[in-house]
Write an enzyme that holds these catalytic residues in place. Structure first.
Site, mmCIF file in Angstrom:
data_model
loop_
_atom_site.group_PDB
_atom_site.id
_atom_site.type_symbol
_atom_site.label_atom_id
_atom_site.label_comp_id
_atom_site.label_asym_id
_atom_site.label_seq_id
_atom_site.Cartn_x
_atom_site.Cartn_y
_atom_site.Cartn_z
ATOM 1 N N HIS A 1 81.618 -17.792 74.891
ATOM 2 C CA HIS A 1 82.452 -16.943 75.731
ATOM 3 C C HIS A 1 81.635 -15.931 76.715
ATOM 4 C CE1 HIS A 1 81.842 -14.104 72.166
ATOM 5 N NE2 HIS A 1 81.737 -13.206 73.006
HETATM 6 C C1 UD1 Z 1 85.024 -9.085 75.202
HETATM 7 C C2 UD1 Z 1 83.839 -8.474 75.167
HETATM 8 C C3 UD1 Z 1 82.893 -9.078 74.758
HETATM 9 C C4 UD1 Z 1 83.088 -9.541 73.197
HETATM 10 C C5 UD1 Z 1 84.322 -10.480 73.447
HETATM 11 C C6 UD1 Z 1 84.784 -10.862 72.293
HETATM 12 C C7 UD1 Z 1 83.266 -6.675 77.086
HETATM 13 C C8 UD1 Z 1 82.625 -6.053 78.112
HETATM 14 N N1 UD1 Z 1 83.401 -7.774 76.650
HETATM 15 O O1 UD1 Z 1 84.746 -10.088 76.091
HETATM 16 O O2 UD1 Z 1 81.660 -8.184 74.362
HETATM 17 O O3 UD1 Z 1 82.079 -10.366 72.852
HETATM 18 O O4 UD1 Z 1 85.400 -9.582 74.157
HETATM 19 O O5 UD1 Z 1 85.692 -11.855 72.116
HETATM 20 O O6 UD1 Z 1 83.963 -5.785 76.597
HETATM 21 N N2 UD1 Z 1 92.177 -13.073 77.677
HETATM 22 C C9 UD1 Z 1 93.166 -13.629 77.284
HETATM 23 N N3 UD1 Z 1 93.702 -13.090 76.022
HETATM 24 C C10 UD1 Z 1 93.182 -12.010 75.456
HETATM 25 C C11 UD1 Z 1 92.070 -11.721 75.833
HETATM 26 C C12 UD1 Z 1 91.481 -12.093 77.096
HETATM 27 O O7 UD1 Z 1 93.658 -14.540 77.702
HETATM 28 O O8 UD1 Z 1 93.831 -11.598 74.397
HETATM 29 C C13 UD1 Z 1 91.343 -13.574 78.763
HETATM 30 C C14 UD1 Z 1 91.625 -12.972 80.203
HETATM 31 O O9 UD1 Z 1 91.724 -13.886 81.110
HETATM 32 C C15 UD1 Z 1 90.635 -12.010 80.314
HETATM 33 C C16 UD1 Z 1 89.330 -13.000 79.835
HETATM 34 O O10 UD1 Z 1 90.036 -13.521 78.673
HETATM 35 O O11 UD1 Z 1 90.363 -11.910 81.723
HETATM 36 C C17 UD1 Z 1 88.114 -11.923 79.424
HETATM 37 O O12 UD1 Z 1 88.565 -10.971 78.412
HETATM 38 P P1 UD1 Z 1 87.945 -9.448 78.267
HETATM 39 O O13 UD1 Z 1 88.291 -8.546 77.176
HETATM 40 O O14 UD1 Z 1 87.674 -8.940 79.629
HETATM 41 O O15 UD1 Z 1 86.367 -10.109 78.129
HETATM 42 P P2 UD1 Z 1 85.811 -11.192 76.931
HETATM 43 O O16 UD1 Z 1 85.158 -12.114 77.424
HETATM 44 O O17 UD1 Z 1 86.914 -11.391 75.996
HETATM 45 N N1 UDP Z 2 86.195 -15.353 64.972
HETATM 46 C C1 UDP Z 2 87.432 -15.801 64.496
HETATM 47 N N2 UDP Z 2 88.103 -16.906 65.186
HETATM 48 C C2 UDP Z 2 87.434 -17.604 66.293
HETATM 49 C C3 UDP Z 2 86.143 -17.208 66.640
HETATM 50 C C4 UDP Z 2 85.683 -16.067 65.929
HETATM 51 O O1 UDP Z 2 88.169 -15.177 63.585
HETATM 52 O O2 UDP Z 2 88.234 -18.488 66.625
HETATM 53 C C5 UDP Z 2 85.618 -14.167 64.412
HETATM 54 C C6 UDP Z 2 84.246 -14.370 63.963
HETATM 55 O O3 UDP Z 2 84.209 -14.902 62.410
HETATM 56 C C7 UDP Z 2 83.534 -12.882 64.061
HETATM 57 C C8 UDP Z 2 84.264 -12.364 65.310
HETATM 58 O O4 UDP Z 2 85.297 -13.268 65.600
HETATM 59 O O5 UDP Z 2 84.161 -12.149 62.824
HETATM 60 C C9 UDP Z 2 83.247 -12.562 66.448
HETATM 61 O O6 UDP Z 2 83.880 -12.087 67.528
HETATM 62 P P1 UDP Z 2 83.518 -12.773 68.818
HETATM 63 O O7 UDP Z 2 82.807 -13.928 68.789
HETATM 64 O O8 UDP Z 2 84.787 -12.999 69.819
HETATM 65 O O9 UDP Z 2 82.833 -11.447 69.712
HETATM 66 P P2 UDP Z 2 81.136 -11.106 69.710
HETATM 67 O O10 UDP Z 2 80.844 -10.825 67.879
HETATM 68 O O11 UDP Z 2 80.292 -12.083 70.475
HETATM 69 O O12 UDP Z 2 81.259 -9.718 70.204
#
Ligand code: UD1
Ligand code: UDP
Length: 375
Positions: free
Chosen positions: A213
């Protein structure tokens, strides 16, 4: 005394849950919870409240998605109202997401003490949005709880006073330790369900688990095309199970890059218990997630990280993690090697023992008492 916890995105939930539990074992501590709504899909948010036993949020800010500026600004605007209503003695923030830095900025301006859980992590890569969030949060938080000693070194190097820094271990591992028995009990049923829902997939025949991601991997069409091609080539030799993050799903659709290899098994994001079971039973994990690098190290499962750097170097130096960067040949070679040989030795970092939340509570409560006396 009142403590307000702030969560917003998937990796926050498994960090806040053990800290809230630890405080609830102490008398005289009131707690409240803000969910910013940065993540909002049921499988990115609600499922974790159920599985981790988090209480229903006292404030649901519903900020949703947006550019960095829009998302951060919306959290700030709505969080300021919530925190003024709630009047906590301390605000606890988690990790490095936009919700974390936004809440921290608001509290700093209002003079509300802040504790940062998972402080001191540095990738030294300022093109990563999280690195900016980490630097800002750590500069202005009052209490900094680090998961391992490199965190302390990073903070001291940035001129942070040693008395603000406390190495408490890894709260994410607290959650893992608590829920691993549930994940193990779930596995027989989960593996059977996957066999029924994913054509041609046989979990007990071995698989590599994949999550992606990071914007650096998924937000550029050429890079994503190249990465997916390398993964599809690997899938000829090992089934890839791919619970797909909504950001990545959107990019694959936008650029028509959905995998066509039948051995790449796409799934919706899964809940914590299922994901833990999938990690523990994988022969190999390929990821760019921060938390997954840590969890695989604890579980002793080989992990290839598709990033040039990591803010969690202990997972490489003593854990099971190998950085493959953007080198697709290295990704394929290492995946083939680990698939055959597994990993021979690894260690669990000190204080990754399931008790970090307790240590946080034990440090915070006297700190608050002291702080209130001096006010
Ligand atoms: C965010 C965090 C990242 C973390 C990740 C975990 C920041 C800058 N980034 O990234 O550090 O590793 O979460 O998963 O805070 N979206 C949905 N449904 C949701 C959430 C997101 O459809 O419930 C989609 C939307 O299109 C959105 C995109 O995902 O624009 C990105 O979501 P966003 O929270 O901006 O960043 P992440 O890539 O999820
Ligand atoms: N995780 C989850 N379901 C998934 C993918 C990840 O429960 O489909 C959990 C994973 O075990 C860990 C956390 O989400 O506890 C990590 O989150 P993510 O990878 O979204 O964010 P990051 O750690 O990179 O910020």
């Amino acid at each position: 005394m009142k403590i307000l916890h702030v969560v917003g995105a998937r990796p926050n939930f498994m960090k806040a849950a053990p800290v809230m539990r630890a405080f609830s074992a102490h008398e005289g501590i009131m707690q409240s919870l803000v969910h910013t709504g940065q993540h909002y899909d049921a499988n990115m948010s609600d499922v974790f409240f159920e599985q981790l036993g988090l209480p229903r949020p006292d404030f649901d800010l519903g900020v949703g998605s947006g550019s960095h500026a829009v998302q951060t600004a919306h959290v700030m605007l709505r969080f300021e109202e919530a925190v003024l209503k709630d009047r906590p003695d301390l605000v606890m923030v988690y990790g490095d997401v936009n919700s974390t830095v936004a809440a921290t900025l608001v509290c700093a301006k209002l003079g509300i003490p802040i504790a940062h859980v998972e402080a001191g992590l540095r990738s030294f890569d300022r093109t990563m949005p999280e690195e900016i969030n980490r630097l800002m949060t750590d500069q202005i938080a009052d209490l900094l709880f680090t998961p391992s000693s490199e965190g302390d070194d990073n903070l001291l190097r940035e001129g942070i006073a040693p008395e603000r820094i406390h190495c408490v271990g890894n709260v994410m591992i607290d959650t893992l330790v608590r829920l691993l028995p549930k994940a193990q009990a779930r596995w027989p049923q989960l593996s059977a369900e996957l066999g029924q829902s994913l054509p041609g997939f046989e979990a007990n025949g071995g698989y590599a688990l994949l999550t992606l991601h990071r914007p650096s991997n998924v937000d550029h069409p050429d890079g994503l095309r190249d990465l997916m091609a390398a993964l599809e080539e690997l899938a000829e030799e090992m089934p890839l199970l791919f619970p797909i993050h909504p950001r990545t799903r959107a990019r694959l659709q936008e650029w028509n890059l959905q995998p066509r290899q039948k051995n790449v098994h796409l799934m919706e994001p899964v809940g914590y218990i299922d994901f833990l079971a999938l990690q523990q039973n994988a022969r190999l994990v390929i990821t760019d997630s921060g938390g997954v690098q840590e969890e695989t190290t604890f579980l002793g499962v080989p992990c290839l990280t598709a990033r040039e750097n990591t803010e969690r170097p202990v997972t490489v130096t003593i854990g099971t993690n190998i950085l493959v960067g953007e080198d697709r040949q290295k990704l394929r070679d290492e995946a083939r090697r680990l698939w055959k040989e597994g990993i021979s030795n690894h260690q669990i970092p000190p204080l990754w023992d399931g008790r970090a939340g307790e240590r946080i509570a034990a440090i915070t409560i006297p700190w608050l008492q002291e702080n209130q006396k001096s006010c």
